[in-house]
Enzyme design. Structure first.
Site, PDB file in Angstrom:
ATOM      1  N   LEU A 276      88.672  27.569  46.262  1.00 23.55           N
ATOM      2  CA  LEU A 276      87.485  27.568  45.414  1.00 23.55           C
ATOM      3  C   LEU A 276      86.331  27.934  46.322  1.00 23.55           C
ATOM      4  O   LEU A 276      86.198  27.381  47.418  1.00 23.55           O
ATOM      5  CB  LEU A 276      87.246  26.185  44.785  1.00 23.55           C
ATOM      6  CG  LEU A 276      88.167  25.760  43.636  1.00 23.55           C
ATOM      7  CD1 LEU A 276      87.804  24.357  43.163  1.00 23.55           C
ATOM      8  CD2 LEU A 276      88.117  26.741  42.486  1.00 23.55           C
ATOM      9  N   ASP A 277      85.494  28.858  45.887  1.00 18.69           N
ATOM     10  CA  ASP A 277      84.409  29.353  46.734  1.00 18.69           C
ATOM     11  C   ASP A 277      83.414  28.249  47.080  1.00 18.69           C
ATOM     12  O   ASP A 277      83.348  27.208  46.425  1.00 18.69           O
ATOM     13  CB  ASP A 277      83.673  30.504  46.031  1.00 18.69           C
ATOM     14  CG  ASP A 277      84.587  31.681  45.772  1.00 18.69           C
ATOM     15  OD1 ASP A 277      85.502  31.904  46.586  1.00 18.69           O
ATOM     16  OD2 ASP A 277      84.390  32.351  44.754  1.00 18.69           O
ATOM     17  N   TYR A 278      82.613  28.523  48.089  1.00 15.83           N
ATOM     18  CA  TYR A 278      81.580  27.601  48.575  1.00 15.83           C
ATOM     19  C   TYR A 278      80.673  27.136  47.441  1.00 15.83           C
ATOM     20  O   TYR A 278      80.321  25.958  47.349  1.00 15.83           O
ATOM     21  CB  TYR A 278      80.759  28.318  49.656  1.00 15.83           C
ATOM     22  CG  TYR A 278      79.668  27.488  50.285  1.00 15.83           C
ATOM     23  CD1 TYR A 278      79.947  26.605  51.323  1.00 15.83           C
ATOM     24  CD2 TYR A 278      78.347  27.618  49.854  1.00 15.83           C
ATOM     25  CE1 TYR A 278      78.951  25.856  51.913  1.00 15.83           C
ATOM     26  CE2 TYR A 278      77.338  26.869  50.440  1.00 15.83           C
ATOM     27  CZ  TYR A 278      77.642  25.986  51.468  1.00 15.83           C
ATOM     28  OH  TYR A 278      76.640  25.250  52.046  1.00 15.83           O
TER      29      TYR A 278
END
Length: 251
Positions: free
Chosen positions: A111-113
């Site tokens: 999951l992206d930042y």
């Protein structure tokens, strides 16, 4: 048995050590002395790899491996954390949130930042591999917010697949979500079974509606509970693990 040093699996001396038979060095001596058979063949070559299901006999006795304990967790990942075990840049990782977990576990997928939501962590490598592999088609549902309402005919482009720089996406399921709070932005849920880098963000950008927020709320049969606060985690139940394994055809 053919020489399988280049095949996947564990080195034979490591397996013997993990079974508690001997130290790694002593296990190597046992192998060189011709005291080990794998699937009926005497093995003297160090580095030979064995796989689950191989029959290993040492000094005439069948080797019994201790049952390995796996751990499975569901984490509500907040934004501002990267999905990694470590980060050379010193940013916060999801492992900073997994305090008190006795065994080392690893994130399943990414999951992206700036993306929040449901993240699975485990030390069950085979399950993690299958959950991430596109051939098993594990569905993931995301809740997204945009600046303005998206016309139905434009949303249908997402459902049919949109062209991205790395190819056309598979058909997605999209539905509008009615939010109760006043002044809230238009909200949608999109379900995909691919796992390309920043895919959902790129899909909405491609139709001219960049996201203002992105949250994963479902991963396969798991769904993020509304009451679970960001940064909190819990172990999966036995039934939840069984359902995940069934989805990817693991007994």
């Amino acid at each position: 048995m053919k020489d399988n040093q280049n095949e996947s699996g564990e080195r034979l001396q490591k397996v013997l050590a993990q079974a508690g038979l001997a130290s790694r060095r002593h296990a190597e001596e046992i192998i060189e002395q011709g005291r080990v058979q794998v699937n009926g063949e005497v093995i003297r070559t160090l580095g030979t790899k064995v796989r689950p299901g191989d029959q290993i006999i040492v000094d005439g006795s069948l080797l019994k491996m201790p049952e390995k304990k796996y751990d499975y967790y569901l984490l509500h990942k907040p934004t501002g954390y990267i999905t990694s075990v470590t980060d050379p840049q010193g940013r916060k990782t999801v492992m900073d949130l997994m305090k008190g977990v006795p065994q080392r576990v690893y994130p399943v997928g990414r999951l992206d930042y700036d993306t929040s939501g449901l993240l699975v962590l485990t030390n069950d490598g085979e399950l993690a591999h299958r959950l991430m592999h596109p051939s098993y088609g594990v569905e993931k549902t995301y809740r997204v917010e945009v600046h303005e309402w998206i016309p139905t005919q434009v949303r249908q482009r997402l459902e049919k697949g949109v062209e991205l720089e790395d190819g056309k996406t598979a058909p997605a399921k999209v539905q509008e979500v009615i939010q109760k709070s006043q002044g809230s932005r238009p909200c949608y849920e999109i379900t995909i079974h691919e796992g390309r880098n920043r895919q959902v963000r790129r899909m909405f950008k491609a139709i001219g509606y960049p996201l203002t927020s992105l949250k994963r709320i479902r991963f396969g049969s798991l769904r993020l509970e509304e009451k679970m606060a960001p940064g909190k985690f819990r172990p999966l139940t036995t039934l939840e693990v069984q359902k995940l394994r069934q989805e990817v055809e693991l007994k």
